[in-house]
Scaffold this motif. Structure first.
Motif, PDB file in Angstrom:
ATOM      1  N   ASP A 272      24.277  78.855  73.092  1.00 58.83           N
ATOM      2  CA  ASP A 272      23.223  78.447  74.382  1.00 58.83           C
ATOM      3  C   ASP A 272      21.999  77.782  73.898  1.00 58.83           C
ATOM      4  OD1 ASP A 272      24.686  80.146  76.143  1.00 58.83           O
ATOM      5  OD2 ASP A 272      23.440  81.284  76.816  1.00 58.83           O
TER       6      ASP A 272
ATOM      7  N   MET B  24      18.136  84.706  88.206  1.00 56.18           N
ATOM      8  CA  MET B  24      18.567  83.136  87.240  1.00 56.18           C
ATOM      9  C   MET B  24      18.508  81.751  87.673  1.00 56.18           C
ATOM     10  SD  MET B  24      21.088  82.724  85.224  1.00 56.18           S
ATOM     11  CE  MET B  24      22.297  84.417  84.797  1.00 56.18           C
TER      12      MET B  24
ATOM     13  N   TRP C  65      14.674  82.746  77.713  1.00 54.62           N
ATOM     14  CA  TRP C  65      14.287  83.032  78.981  1.00 54.62           C
ATOM     15  C   TRP C  65      13.042  83.869  79.457  1.00 54.62           C
ATOM     16  CZ3 TRP C  65      16.262  78.501  80.393  1.00 54.62           C
ATOM     17  CH2 TRP C  65      18.009  78.555  80.079  1.00 54.62           C
TER      18      TRP C  65
ATOM     19  N   PRO D  11      12.247  76.166  86.032  1.00 51.55           N
ATOM     20  CA  PRO D  11      13.823  76.620  85.712  1.00 51.55           C
ATOM     21  C   PRO D  11      14.853  75.350  86.118  1.00 51.55           C
ATOM     22  CG  PRO D  11      12.491  78.010  87.047  1.00 51.55           C
ATOM     23  CD  PRO D  11      11.369  76.522  86.936  1.00 51.55           C
TER      24      PRO D  11
ATOM     25  N   TRP E 204      17.301  73.916  86.826  1.00 49.71           N
ATOM     26  CA  TRP E 204      17.785  73.519  88.068  1.00 49.71           C
ATOM     27  C   TRP E 204      18.097  72.188  89.111  1.00 49.71           C
ATOM     28  CZ3 TRP E 204      17.298  74.543  92.825  1.00 49.71           C
ATOM     29  CH2 TRP E 204      16.771  75.661  93.260  1.00 49.71           C
TER      30      TRP E 204
ATOM     31  N   MET F 162      21.935  76.894  80.928  1.00 45.85           N
ATOM     32  CA  MET F 162      22.169  78.209  81.531  1.00 45.85           C
ATOM     33  C   MET F 162      23.218  78.766  81.951  1.00 45.85           C
ATOM     34  SD  MET F 162      19.572  77.605  84.252  1.00 45.85           S
ATOM     35  CE  MET F 162      20.117  78.439  85.270  1.00 45.85           C
TER      36      MET F 162
ATOM     37  N   GLY G  42      25.357  84.115  83.675  1.00 44.63           N
ATOM     38  CA  GLY G  42      24.813  83.050  83.021  1.00 44.63           C
ATOM     39  C   GLY G  42      25.480  82.922  81.588  1.00 44.63           C
TER      40      GLY G  42
END
Length: 459
Positions: free
Chosen positions: A8, A57, A74, A117, A119, A142, A308
């Protein structure tokens, strides 16, 4: 707080303004029967309700500080701003596919804010034919493509009468925060007692295993691995993107599969190979040597419920673009993938993860450093990814029928084109992403995909 896994983290290390590292998708829906002009606006207001519970998440942001030795981790964001992450847009009239793809191109080329976050979701109204669209993107650190598709499917239903369905980010968590899985790097360190021993574990616990894995990395398929020719796709890229998409009935590819004995994925790869050959011929840019594709392969098992991260291996595929005969090209593609799958099947899951990291990172300095792309031989010419979807289902979201499901993935410096495919409702949905400057007339590839499939149907 959990540490970002090593695979990741690669997507964080390689990100810059020219190289956004998020994956996305465009979903096209029919408006529900009887829906008024304010349907999407009302849906948007429900989706940004301050009292809405956000799945952990999608409620975590990245932290990078001296306190954790400079490594990424995270951390939950207690003040997530849904009106920032969820946005309502409208197409300029007449709202054709052309305008929709142009807007998607612009949205896909912008970076995600690392202070929030990672997204975004965009509701898009004004699509011709009483339709609307949803474009979503999430950082590849993610989720991988398989995980992202699973999250999307969880928001949909086969019941057209069902309402009050949550968006992806508001789905109930399948496990509580205390049970969130540890990152791969932590698990390995605990089990192996240190990085050196962990690497030995990954390679097979023996020096022989290490040598065998190194051999696999060098020569997954000796005919094509790290021997790709330079093409117009293997140039420096800018941050601007162009997106194009198309759907084709799976039954057409299945007929080719039956007549050739190849797999459906091989037929898809051969279809792309023929399209790339004709596209490059049009531009007088077809190299004498065959193009090579890097193909991500999910190694998630059927019972894998992880929420994830990335779990990928990679294989190299000979696209046989130097072969004018479609039948011989199809045969070469099939032989190439069969060999590569045989190699991967002999490895452990952790060794496959190493193969995945190596494949994704093998573009090397050219993928992350300005001025290097195009000056060194590319390890492969492009990425072609196939993420299986709900092929036998017709799905709905709050009464709106899902018509198209188009993936939008990553391009790298020196790897200016990506072709991603998913299946849904007896259709294969192609999503093409290219650097706006390095890949001219991207939409022409859609025509060449149809031509290539027609050639294969004649075999």
């Amino acid at each position: 707080m959990s540490v970002v896994g090593p695979l990741d983290a690669m997507f964080l290390v390689g990100e810059s303004r020219e190289h956004p590292m998020h994956v996305g998708g465009l979903m096209v829906f029919d408006l529900p029967e009887g829906a008024g002009r304010d349907h999407l606006a009302r849906l948007y207001r429900e989706m940004v309700d301050p009292g809405l519970a956000v799945n952990p998440m999608f409620g975590r942001r990245m932290r990078h500080s001296l306190g954790n030795l400079g490594y990424w981790s995270w951390q939950q964001d207690d003040e997530i701003d849904l009106e920032y992450h969820v946005r309502l847009s409208a197409l300029a009239r007449p709202g054709r596919v052309r305008e929709l793809f142009e807007l998607t191109s612009r949205l896909h080329g912008t970076l995600l804010d690392r202070h929030r976050p990672l997204w975004e979701m965009h509701l898009i109204e004004g699509v011709q034919g009483r339709r609307f669209a949803v474009y979503s993107k999430v950082h590849h650190a993610m989720l991988d493509g398989v995980s992202a598709l699973r999250w999307m499917q969880a928001t949909l239903t086969d019941d057209p009468a069902r309402r009050h369905m949550p968006a992806t980010y508001a789905l109930p968590s399948r496990k509580n925060d205390a049970a969130q899985a540890e990152s791969l790097v932590n698990a390995i360190a605990k089990a192996g007692g240190g990085i050196g021993r962990a690497l030995t574990d990954l390679a097979g616990l023996t020096p022989t295993g290490l040598r065998g894995l190194a051999h696999t990395l060098r020569a997954e398929h000796a005919a094509v691995a790290f021997q790709a020719p330079k093409t117009i796709f293997n140039r420096p890229i800018t941050g601007a993107r162009r997106f194009a998409a198309q759907s084709r009935p799976i039954e057409r590819l299945s007929a080719v599969r039956a007549s050739t004995g190849a797999t459906l994925n091989d037929v898809m790869l051969a279809m792309c190979a023929g399209a790339l050959r004709n596209y490059l011929l049009d531009l007088n840019a077809l190299p004498d040597k065959a193009l090579t594709a890097m193909v991500p392969v999910s190694i998630r098992g059927p019972g894998d419920t992880s929420e994830g991260g990335n779990s990928l291996a990679t294989l190299w595929c000979d696209l046989a673009t130097d072969e004018p005969d479609p039948e011989r090209r199809m045969r070469r593609v099939s032989e190439s993938t069969k060999y590569a799958k045989g190699v991967l099947s002999q490895l452990t899951p952790l060794q496959n993860l190493m193969i995945g990291a190596f494949g994704l990172g093998s573009a090397g300095l050219g993928a992350v450093m300005p001025g290097v792309a195009g000056r060194t031989p590319p390890p492969y010419n492009l990425v072609i990814s196939n993420v299986p979807g709900p092929v036998d289902e017709t799905l709905y979201w709050n009464g709106a029928r899902l018509r198209g499901l188009y993936p939008a993935s990553i391009v790298l410096n020196g790897q200016a084109l990506n072709i991603s495919v998913t299946s849904y409702d007896q259709q294969l949905h192609f999503g093409l992403v290219g650097c706006r400057r390095s890949v001219p007339h991207l939409q022409r590839l859609l025509t060449h995909l149809e031509t290539s499939l027609t050639e294969l149907e004649r075999l």
